[in-house]
Design an enzyme around this catalytic site. Structure first.
Site, PDB file in Angstrom:
ATOM      1  N   HIS A  30       0.808  -1.226   0.000  1.00 62.03           N
ATOM      2  CA  HIS A  30       0.000   0.000   0.000  1.00 62.03           C
ATOM      3  C   HIS A  30       0.841   1.275   0.000  1.00 62.03           C
ATOM      4  CE1 HIS A  30      -3.950  -1.910   0.417  1.00 62.03           C
ATOM      5  NE2 HIS A  30      -3.298  -2.845   1.047  1.00 62.03           N
ATOM      6  N   ASN A  73      -3.734  -6.194  -4.598  1.00 59.57           N
ATOM      7  CA  ASN A  73      -5.167  -6.469  -4.516  1.00 59.57           C
ATOM      8  C   ASN A  73      -5.997  -5.387  -5.187  1.00 59.57           C
ATOM      9  OD1 ASN A  73      -4.515  -8.762  -3.179  1.00 59.57           O
ATOM     10  ND2 ASN A  73      -5.860  -8.407  -1.420  1.00 59.57           N
ATOM     11  N   ASP A  82      -1.170  -5.159   5.910  1.00 63.01           N
ATOM     12  CA  ASP A  82      -2.112  -6.030   5.197  1.00 63.01           C
ATOM     13  C   ASP A  82      -1.688  -6.208   3.743  1.00 63.01           C
ATOM     14  OD1 ASP A  82      -2.635  -3.261   4.850  1.00 63.01           O
ATOM     15  OD2 ASP A  82      -4.554  -3.752   3.902  1.00 63.01           O
ATOM     16  N   GLU A  83      -2.159  -7.291   3.173  1.00 63.04           N
ATOM     17  CA  GLU A  83      -2.081  -7.518   1.732  1.00 63.04           C
ATOM     18  C   GLU A  83      -0.677  -7.360   1.138  1.00 63.04           C
ATOM     19  OE1 GLU A  83      -6.539  -6.501   0.272  1.00 63.04           O
ATOM     20  OE2 GLU A  83      -5.263  -4.721   0.448  1.00 63.04           O
ATOM     21  N   VAL A  84       0.315  -7.884   1.810  1.00 69.92           N
ATOM     22  CA  VAL A  84       1.658  -7.891   1.212  1.00 69.92           C
ATOM     23  C   VAL A  84       1.640  -8.870   0.038  1.00 69.92           C
ATOM     24  CG1 VAL A  84       4.102  -8.379   1.583  1.00 69.92           C
ATOM     25  CG2 VAL A  84       2.722  -7.353   3.423  1.00 69.92           C
TER      26      VAL A  84
END
EC number: 3.2.1.52
Lengths: 556, 556
Positions: free
Chosen positions: B269, B294, B333-335
């Site tokens: 992010h 994502n 999150d979401e690595v």
């Protein structure tokens, strides 16, 4: 390697032609160039004829929008790369309006003509040198052209400019009916909110305000002949539409090329009338509501009663005088038979009349329609009145299909003209609102995205011969979970999707089918313009995506 | 016949006890009477101690709300039936604030204490005769009590009144963390919108503003030591939070009992950092994005690079100085592993370090946490940092569970404290926003109603011994399809549901479990109060239903 590169270039050109800029809805025919042109600081709009007052006002608003939109191009850098082009660009001094007639009708007069004689066509040319010219057959066409004109311009610093001159547009709507329905009975909307909505509608050339003004929950409409209806049925003494308010709304709409079709939905959806005329309503607020209505409160007009029929005829007569539109809706959705079956009064009356319920419904509806026709009006009904209860409305009746787009064919097969209002594409609501419904889902789920609406095909399942029966369509806002707090955000920009479906028709000016890929950058554009003009349309994507057309697509 | 009548009466009393009026969240203990009491025209609030400035301001706002809410009771007739009661009612002249300390800390100072020593408890008594008394251990508790006090009063004509005196409330939150997360990176929110949201949060006793301030799409946060981040990464020069803005927001929040927990979400992010530090970011804007992130744009901090680690540590050090909260979120999150696997630079660095990716991630996170701890901060992370990538964060780390409420148990089993932020209950978003997604559905569908959120059980699947690990929870607004246009309407009143879940806990003051039937009339009440105070919370039902508690329930 070379092939791959070419393919990419071709794809970009195909999907994002720069030649449509921020126009919404797309015109039917469009040619653009690639030269910069600025708006002169002394830019003016003139006409060679005597402009009616509402056209003069429209000209004034046009000048305001082009100056005050302050809308920067949705590209990385927001148009800073245009600076050198702008610096050396010629400037446009004048837009000349041209019309055959020297003493034309007003926009408002043109806006309420019958569909078949309403003329919204126009041509607009914006040359690199010389004056721009807007030509039309009617002031209504000129107004549509002015609306298009406001969408050509971007702001960079002090400059108001386009980089696509010269521009030639020849335009007219694919369908005569492009509407928005607003329910002002579940929750109340003040006049200012309706006016703001009418403005927004006009920005995307929506030409019909379908006003579902009263319903079972409240009766905000003040009617001179029946003051008790709103006195007892409005949510409060201030949550009403006075005759002056109604006139104000009709005038405001007319000036913006919008016809106001009022709906008094009968015989169902009338529970609130029991507060002023308890003897007129069967099963008022009966419990459990789900046995007597599709939503609370239950209550329907005692359709077999001569005094009820007389009351309703008189009320429609009153509405017919108040609303200048050629069209008026008598509703007719969701009639609940159990309510009548359990109403002793109705049963006694049916027996007395020697009619069954369906016959009585037919009598009720046809008498009302007869009253309306006597006033020069064409009735509009919901689909049930020709599918579920074929009461025998005349073939000039306009039918709104709402339960499902799949029902259109059945209506058209009976020879009726239709307005598309399908819940599966154009309902702005979603989610359940009854109290103890924990998942909160409803018949209206899922949320209908703009993409879904935009993908609607008005001619699906119809024969070529049936095509003329399709008048157009509309988004609809039922207000169980709406009021001024979320009016803008629930309606816009989604309602713009149907506006383009029914103005532009199946194809882009290039002849290629319309599609969401091409549309999204333009919808971003008009959405940001809405916000600049004070209508709180929602963001469709992160601004990062809006500045980079196509990059946030599924497969990008 | 008698039995049936009794049963109905009992049901009504059970479901709609009049003794909770419009309080939201419900206090833990509540006794009310049935006498009318008006607010004297000379009503005042005083304190026997030296009130800090922010408490003085809170008193002033309290006086404003009780005078200006102009909120009529949500009953048929809107309280007109109370007229005679009001006429003969005694009036309340004074509310006295009491506190042990003579020179107390400010609300803002109390609001940022560690959870374990933060005291929001208060007692409030409003007698029929004599002064009302609000007593607490801290100015923060007094502020919560003042908030409750504003919800006791209705308007009828010129009168401000209650019909439930005397009132005794003993109250404190069930959970110390009651938050709202706002993403200001997908789309920008001006300071005024954030302040309005902080006000609204305080009205329902939400005590944490989780500020997801930057993300891949934009970097609006101006950081003195790294001005290039916002210079190159903000959407525009005006869509930034200056250090003064940040201070303003922190102060405004603190005065309202709200702790500001800032999140700089790393290492994913972070794409936008590539605009100012291209060498810091792996796979910046790589296509197709779905293979690298994502959502678009892809791009993650090169976590194995010493210079990146040093930069991030320095940045967090800067944030730690800027934000007085004890807590700060490093996200996590979401690595996306593919992004790193395909990044030559990261692969070379891993080889050089003799680490694999997970080891590098651990080093990266722990070094940052070490920096934060050196500054006296407790780190907060998303659930992946202990479930998907157990990087070894220390046991005092707070873990936010977002993917699913079902994951809470796994986190708690590892001994971490949790904040409930589950997408299946508390996500305010729904619907897909990628461009050419015609159904528009997404992982976030369906829309999470207030009822769904309200039904959340913070202790589900946990043992009694694990209970203390649950700090609380929050609603979350990811802003892909939000900006100021729909901020109020997408957040409110839904976020009030979690505010009550985590303040009131499992039961009503009566000891009965909380439930949506009992809650809805009170939620209507606070929603209309929000609107009166300028926050555009959406209508939950037609006003007709709001005036008739229970009548619009599914089975009514």
């Amino acid at each position: 390697m070379v092939r791959a590169t070419l393919a990419v270039v071709a794809l970009v050109a195909l999907v994002y032609p720069s030649s449509v800029a921020g126009l919404w809805p797309l015109p039917r025919s469009l040619q653009t160039g690639s030269q910069a042109l600025t708006l002169s600081s002394s830019f003016s709009i003139d006409s060679a004829f005597t402009a009616p007052d509402d056209l003069k006002s429209a000209i004034s608003r046009t000048l305001d929008y082009v100056r005050k939109d302050k809308h920067e191009r949705l590209v990385v850098g927001r148009g800073s790369a245009d600076a050198s082009k702008i610096k050396s660009a010629p400037s446009l001094n004048k837009l000349s309006l041209q019309l055959e007639s020297k003493t034309p009708l007003s926009i408002a007069q043109e806006a309420i003509k019958p569909f078949e004689s309403r003329d919204e066509s126009y041509t607009l040319t914006v040359p690199v040198n010389g004056d721009a010219i807007l030509r039309a057959n009617s002031t209504l066409g000129l107004f549509r052209g002015l609306t298009t004109f406001t969408q050509l311009w971007y702001t960079a610093g002090d400059a108001v400019y386009t980089i696509e001159a010269p521009i030639t547009i020849t335009d007219k709507p694919a369908y005569p009916y492009r509407g928005l329905m607003l329910d002002t009975a579940r929750n109340f909307f003040p006049v200012a909110d309706i006016k703001r909505t009418l403005d927004a509608m006009s920005w995307v050339k929506i030409n019909t305000f379908h006003w579902h003004v009263v319903d079972s929950q409240s009766f905000p409409l003040q009617i001179a002949a029946f003051p008790e209806l709103s006195q007892k049925g409005a949510y409060s003494a201030t949550e009403v539409y006075t005759p002056e308010d109604v006139k104000d709304i009709i005038t405001y709409a007319g000036e913006r090329g919008i016809d106001v079709i009022v709906e008094f939905d009968v015989p169902g959806h009338t529970s609130i009338i029991s507060k002023s005329h308890s003897d007129f309503i069967a099963c008022p607020e009966a419990a459990p509501w789900s046995q007597f209505a599709n939503e609370p409160p239950a209550g329907q007009l005692r359709l077999a009663s001569p005094s009820v029929i007389s009351f309703v005829q008189s009320l429609f007569s009153s509405l017919a005088d108040q609303f200048p539109s050629r069209y008026i809706s008598t509703g007719g959705d969701e009639v609940n038979l159990n309510c009548y079956n359990k109403d002793a009064d109705t049963q006694a009356q049916l027996k007395k009349n020697g009619q069954n319920l369906e016959q009585a419904l037919s009598t009720f509806v046809l008498k009302i329609h007869s009253t309306l026709k006597g006033k020069g009006k064409t009735p509009v009904v919901w689909e049930e009145m020709v599918i579920d209860h074929p009461v025998g409305v005349s073939n000039d009746t306009i039918v709104m299909v709402w339960i499902s787009s799949a029902n259109v064919r059945a209506v058209v097969n009976k020879g009726y003209r239709v307005v598309h209002a399908p819940s599966d594409y154009f309902y702005l609501v979603s989610g359940g609102w009854v109290g103890n419904n924990i998942p909160g889902n409803s018949w209206c789920d899922p949320f209908k995205t703009w993409q879904k609406a935009y993908s609607f095909n008005p001619l699906a399942n119809l024969t070529a011969a049936q095509t003329p029966l399709v008048l157009g369509g509309q988004h609809l806002l039922w207000a169980e979970q709406s009021d001024p707090s979320n009016l803008d955000s629930i309606v816009w920009p989604r309602a713009a999707a149907s506006a383009e479906v029914f103005w532009t028709g199946a194809n882009q000016p290039s002849g290629k089918p319309r599609n969401v890929d091409e549309a999204l950058p333009r919808l971003h554009d008009i959405r940001y313009r809405f916000v600049q003009r004070g209508v709180k349309a929602v963001a469709l994507q992160p601004l990062w995506c809006a500045l980079r057309p196509g990059v946030c697509n599924l497969q990008a």
